[in-house]
Write a protein that holds these residues in place. Structure first.
Motif, PDB file in Angstrom:
ATOM      1  N   LEU A 130      -0.189  -1.589  -9.501  1.00 52.63           N
ATOM      2  CA  LEU A 130       1.104  -2.172  -9.145  1.00 52.63           C
ATOM      3  C   LEU A 130       0.926  -3.252  -8.082  1.00 52.63           C
ATOM      4  CD1 LEU A 130       4.215  -2.143  -9.362  1.00 52.63           C
ATOM      5  CD2 LEU A 130       4.206  -0.409  -7.543  1.00 52.63           C
ATOM      6  N   MET A 131       0.100  -2.979  -7.092  1.00 47.31           N
ATOM      7  CA  MET A 131      -0.133  -3.973  -6.044  1.00 47.31           C
ATOM      8  C   MET A 131      -0.950  -5.148  -6.571  1.00 47.31           C
ATOM      9  SD  MET A 131       1.455  -3.153  -3.208  1.00 47.31           S
ATOM     10  CE  MET A 131       2.789  -2.961  -4.422  1.00 47.31           C
ATOM     11  N   ALA A 132      -1.888  -4.890  -7.471  1.00 50.92           N
ATOM     12  CA  ALA A 132      -2.672  -5.991  -8.051  1.00 50.92           C
ATOM     13  C   ALA A 132      -1.773  -6.932  -8.851  1.00 50.92           C
ATOM     14  CB  ALA A 132      -3.782  -5.431  -8.935  1.00 50.92           C
ATOM     15  N   HIS A 133      -0.847  -6.378  -9.626  1.00 48.10           N
ATOM     16  CA  HIS A 133       0.085  -7.219 -10.399  1.00 48.10           C
ATOM     17  C   HIS A 133       1.061  -7.944  -9.477  1.00 48.10           C
ATOM     18  CE1 HIS A 133      -1.301  -6.137 -14.338  1.00 48.10           C
ATOM     19  NE2 HIS A 133      -1.045  -4.836 -14.183  1.00 48.10           N
ATOM     20  N   THR A 134       1.470  -7.300  -8.379  1.00 52.07           N
ATOM     21  CA  THR A 134       2.357  -7.965  -7.422  1.00 52.07           C
ATOM     22  C   THR A 134       1.652  -9.141  -6.767  1.00 52.07           C
ATOM     23  OG1 THR A 134       3.435  -5.837  -6.954  1.00 52.07           O
ATOM     24  CG2 THR A 134       3.841  -7.632  -5.405  1.00 52.07           C
ATOM     25  N   GLU A 135       0.407  -8.941  -6.389  1.00 51.51           N
ATOM     26  CA  GLU A 135      -0.394 -10.017  -5.790  1.00 51.51           C
ATOM     27  C   GLU A 135      -0.559 -11.185  -6.766  1.00 51.51           C
ATOM     28  OE1 GLU A 135      -4.932 -10.735  -4.015  1.00 51.51           O
ATOM     29  OE2 GLU A 135      -4.365  -8.805  -4.883  1.00 51.51           O
ATOM     30  N   ALA A 136      -0.877 -10.872  -8.025  1.00 55.40           N
ATOM     31  CA  ALA A 136      -1.066 -11.920  -9.025  1.00 55.40           C
ATOM     32  C   ALA A 136       0.237 -12.675  -9.264  1.00 55.40           C
ATOM     33  CB  ALA A 136      -1.571 -11.303 -10.333  1.00 55.40           C
ATOM     34  N   SER A 137       1.355 -11.957  -9.289  1.00 55.04           N
ATOM     35  CA  SER A 137       2.652 -12.605  -9.474  1.00 55.04           C
ATOM     36  C   SER A 137       2.969 -13.533  -8.313  1.00 55.04           C
ATOM     37  CB  SER A 137       3.738 -11.536  -9.608  1.00 55.04           C
ATOM     38  OG  SER A 137       5.012 -12.126  -9.748  1.00 55.04           O
ATOM     39  N   PHE A 138       2.650 -13.102  -7.099  1.00 55.85           N
ATOM     40  CA  PHE A 138       2.857 -13.956  -5.928  1.00 55.85           C
ATOM     41  C   PHE A 138       2.016 -15.220  -6.022  1.00 55.85           C
ATOM     42  CE2 PHE A 138       1.026 -15.269  -1.827  1.00 55.85           C
ATOM     43  CZ  PHE A 138       2.175 -15.747  -1.204  1.00 55.85           C
ATOM     44  N   ASN A 139       0.748 -15.089  -6.323  1.00 57.19           N
ATOM     45  CA  ASN A 139      -0.144 -16.249  -6.385  1.00 57.19           C
ATOM     46  C   ASN A 139       0.315 -17.253  -7.438  1.00 57.19           C
ATOM     47  OD1 ASN A 139      -1.870 -15.364  -4.345  1.00 57.19           O
ATOM     48  ND2 ASN A 139      -3.122 -14.174  -5.774  1.00 57.19           N
ATOM     49  N   LEU A 140       0.878 -16.757  -8.529  1.00 59.31           N
ATOM     50  CA  LEU A 140       1.362 -17.639  -9.589  1.00 59.31           C
ATOM     51  C   LEU A 140       2.679 -18.288  -9.209  1.00 59.31           C
ATOM     52  CD1 LEU A 140       0.981 -18.694 -12.500  1.00 59.31           C
ATOM     53  CD2 LEU A 140       2.255 -16.677 -13.284  1.00 59.31           C
ATOM     54  N   THR A 141       3.600 -17.515  -8.621  1.00 65.45           N
ATOM     55  CA  THR A 141       4.944 -17.999  -8.319  1.00 65.45           C
ATOM     56  C   THR A 141       4.974 -18.950  -7.129  1.00 65.45           C
ATOM     57  OG1 THR A 141       5.855 -15.918  -9.153  1.00 65.45           O
ATOM     58  CG2 THR A 141       7.304 -17.276  -7.779  1.00 65.45           C
ATOM     59  N   ALA A 142       4.199 -18.630  -6.091  1.00 61.05           N
ATOM     60  CA  ALA A 142       4.300 -19.351  -4.823  1.00 61.05           C
ATOM     61  C   ALA A 142       3.879 -20.809  -4.926  1.00 61.05           C
ATOM     62  CB  ALA A 142       3.464 -18.651  -3.753  1.00 61.05           C
ATOM     63  N   SER A 143       3.206 -21.186  -5.988  1.00 58.89           N
ATOM     64  CA  SER A 143       2.790 -22.583  -6.146  1.00 58.89           C
ATOM     65  C   SER A 143       3.928 -23.475  -6.614  1.00 58.89           C
ATOM     66  CB  SER A 143       1.622 -22.666  -7.134  1.00 58.89           C
ATOM     67  OG  SER A 143       2.024 -22.192  -8.414  1.00 58.89           O
ATOM     68  N   THR A 144       5.010 -22.874  -7.132  1.00 60.74           N
ATOM     69  CA  THR A 144       6.093 -23.678  -7.689  1.00 60.74           C
ATOM     70  C   THR A 144       7.461 -23.381  -7.080  1.00 60.74           C
ATOM     71  OG1 THR A 144       6.377 -22.068  -9.485  1.00 60.74           O
ATOM     72  CG2 THR A 144       4.926 -23.956  -9.899  1.00 60.74           C
ATOM     73  N   THR A 145       7.648 -22.181  -6.559  1.00 56.76           N
ATOM     74  CA  THR A 145       8.967 -21.821  -6.042  1.00 56.76           C
ATOM     75  C   THR A 145       8.837 -20.745  -4.975  1.00 56.76           C
ATOM     76  OG1 THR A 145      11.198 -21.121  -6.689  1.00 56.76           O
ATOM     77  CG2 THR A 145       9.360 -19.990  -7.729  1.00 56.76           C
ATOM     78  N   ALA A 146       9.938 -20.497  -4.271  1.00 55.05           N
ATOM     79  CA  ALA A 146       9.924 -19.474  -3.220  1.00 55.05           C
ATOM     80  C   ALA A 146       9.756 -18.097  -3.851  1.00 55.05           C
ATOM     81  CB  ALA A 146      11.217 -19.536  -2.413  1.00 55.05           C
ATOM     82  N   PRO A 147       8.734 -17.356  -3.464  1.00 52.23           N
ATOM     83  CA  PRO A 147       8.481 -16.050  -4.066  1.00 52.23           C
ATOM     84  C   PRO A 147       9.282 -14.946  -3.370  1.00 52.23           C
ATOM     85  CG  PRO A 147       6.702 -16.609  -2.570  1.00 52.23           C
ATOM     86  CD  PRO A 147       7.691 -17.739  -2.495  1.00 52.23           C
ATOM     87  N   LEU A 148      10.296 -14.421  -4.017  1.00 55.61           N
ATOM     88  CA  LEU A 148      11.111 -13.364  -3.432  1.00 55.61           C
ATOM     89  C   LEU A 148      10.561 -11.998  -3.837  1.00 55.61           C
ATOM     90  CD1 LEU A 148      14.688 -14.830  -3.946  1.00 55.61           C
ATOM     91  CD2 LEU A 148      13.299 -14.814  -1.861  1.00 55.61           C
ATOM     92  N   PRO A 149      10.475 -11.054  -2.895  1.00 56.20           N
ATOM     93  CA  PRO A 149       9.860  -9.752  -3.177  1.00 56.20           C
ATOM     94  C   PRO A 149      10.473  -9.016  -4.363  1.00 56.20           C
ATOM     95  CG  PRO A 149      10.186 -10.012  -0.826  1.00 56.20           C
ATOM     96  CD  PRO A 149      10.873 -11.177  -1.478  1.00 56.20           C
ATOM     97  N   ALA A 150      11.798  -9.077  -4.505  1.00 50.42           N
ATOM     98  CA  ALA A 150      12.446  -8.365  -5.609  1.00 50.42           C
ATOM     99  C   ALA A 150      11.944  -8.872  -6.953  1.00 50.42           C
ATOM    100  CB  ALA A 150      13.966  -8.517  -5.514  1.00 50.42           C
ATOM    101  N   ALA A 151      11.826 -10.198  -7.079  1.00 48.89           N
ATOM    102  CA  ALA A 151      11.347 -10.791  -8.333  1.00 48.89           C
ATOM    103  C   ALA A 151       9.870 -10.477  -8.558  1.00 48.89           C
ATOM    104  CB  ALA A 151      11.572 -12.297  -8.313  1.00 48.89           C
TER     105      ALA A 151
END
Length: 346
Positions: A130-151
């Motif tokens: 779960l944490m590995a997928h959250t980290e990967a989602s952050f790394n992908l999202t943060a390059s284009t938009t504000a990464p919100l924890p809920a998303a």
């Protein structure tokens, strides 16, 4: 002719008046007007580009985090300490990570539900994936938009349900993101892991436990349909408690699993985290480094979790739920992320 010249002058006068009004209106929107280009016999052509101000594109200061993570599995022989960013790792059945991009930072912590071990399932697999997928989602999202924890949590959970390496399991989760430009930290907390924000020795913002009933926290789960119901909870990322907080220089942000919160009261965390003892009777207390903070908090939680006659937060809450709970600490995996806020010139 005189009449034609007078007509042209009147036209340009009207144009000038309109441009003056337009300029005044647009100045309130902080837009920039490029030089006007006039075309003979036509209305004036104005090139307008709405851009961010210098203050928006280049803030005068940035918010940075000094981070240290410490923990110990309940059956482990030694503590684990990590400084700065690291990819998802497990501490017993807990898991955590710290990730960063030029503008954003993300901290995550999760606690795999130990009851799955009775079915031959390693509870740590769910929390670390779960944490590995959250980290990967952050790394992908943060390059284009504000990464919100809920998303991030919603995306991570969706990926985990499709992850063949996770057969069964469930976990609590707490995720926080920091915008370095604004100092705003967003939180999403599901279950009884959680966070504190400490300012000048006081807790100014904290999570609230989410429980179905005592010692039954909200949890994300991967459960076969035939097992759903009864004591197998199937909460969703949308059930997470969401909040945001504006950080200041020298604030301390702490994320931890219930191995800390079930064993250590807030006042004892504050006593441990704020200062160390004076070096001499006449000297003032010396601020701890973040590594000293995380190490001392984790060590203290481990120590009291082994005490037989200790009235722990777990005991207090159990008795408040009218359960007959004997004194004593609660042996558990303990994971603590401590971050101190620093503002620096951009």
């Amino acid at each position: 002719s005189t009449q034609s010249t007078w007509g042209i002058k009147r036209m340009f006068a009207r144009v000038s008046q309109r441009l003056a009004v337009l300029t005044q209106h647009l100045s309130g929107h902080r837009s920039r007007i490029l030089p006007y280009v006039f075309v003979t016999g036509a209305l004036p052509l104005v090139s307008l580009f709405s851009t961010r101000t210098d203050a928006e594109t280049a803030p005068s200061q940035r918010f940075e985090l000094e981070i240290s993570t410490s923990g110990r599995g309940k059956n482990a022989a030694a503590f684990v300490t990590k400084k700065g960013c690291f990819s998802a790792m497990n501490i017993g059945e807990d898991a955590c990570f710290v990730a960063s991009t030029p503008r954003y930072m993300c901290l995550g912590i999760a606690d795999g539900v130990g009851g799955w071990a009775e079915l031959g399932v390693n509870p740590a697999i769910f929390s670390i994936r779960l944490m590995a997928h959250t980290e990967a989602s952050f790394n992908l999202t943060a390059s284009t938009t504000a990464p919100l924890p809920a998303a991030l949590l919603k995306t991570a959970y969706s990926l985990l349900l499709q992850d063949s390496s996770v057969p069964l399991g469930s976990s609590t989760a707490c995720v926080a993101t920091l915008d370095r430009h604004t100092g705003q930290m967003d939180f999403a907390n599901l279950g009884d892991s959680g966070f504190l924000v400490i300012r000048k020795g006081h807790v100014v913002h904290r999570s609230v436990e989410q429980q179905h009933f005592f010692n039954a926290p909200y949890q994300l789960a991967k459960i076969p349909a035939k097992m759903k119901g009864d004591q197998n909870f199937d909460d969703k990322p949308e059930h997470a408690s969401l909040s945001k907080f504006s950080l200041q220089h020298d604030d301390i942000v702490l994320l931890a699993t219930d191995g800390l919160f079930d064993n250590v009261f807030d006042k004892d965390i504050l006593d441990t985290i704020v200062t160390s003892s004076p070096t001499s009777p006449s000297s003032s207390p010396v601020p701890l480094t973040v590594t000293e903070c995380s190490d001392k908090i984790a060590a203290y939680a481990f120590q009291v979790s082994r005490l037989r006659h200790y009235i722990s937060p777990f005991v207090v809450n159990a008795r408040a739920a009218r359960l007959n709970c004997p004194p004593g600490g609660k042996p558990d995996d303990i994971s603590v992320i401590v971050a101190r806020v620093r503002t620096v010139p951009s």
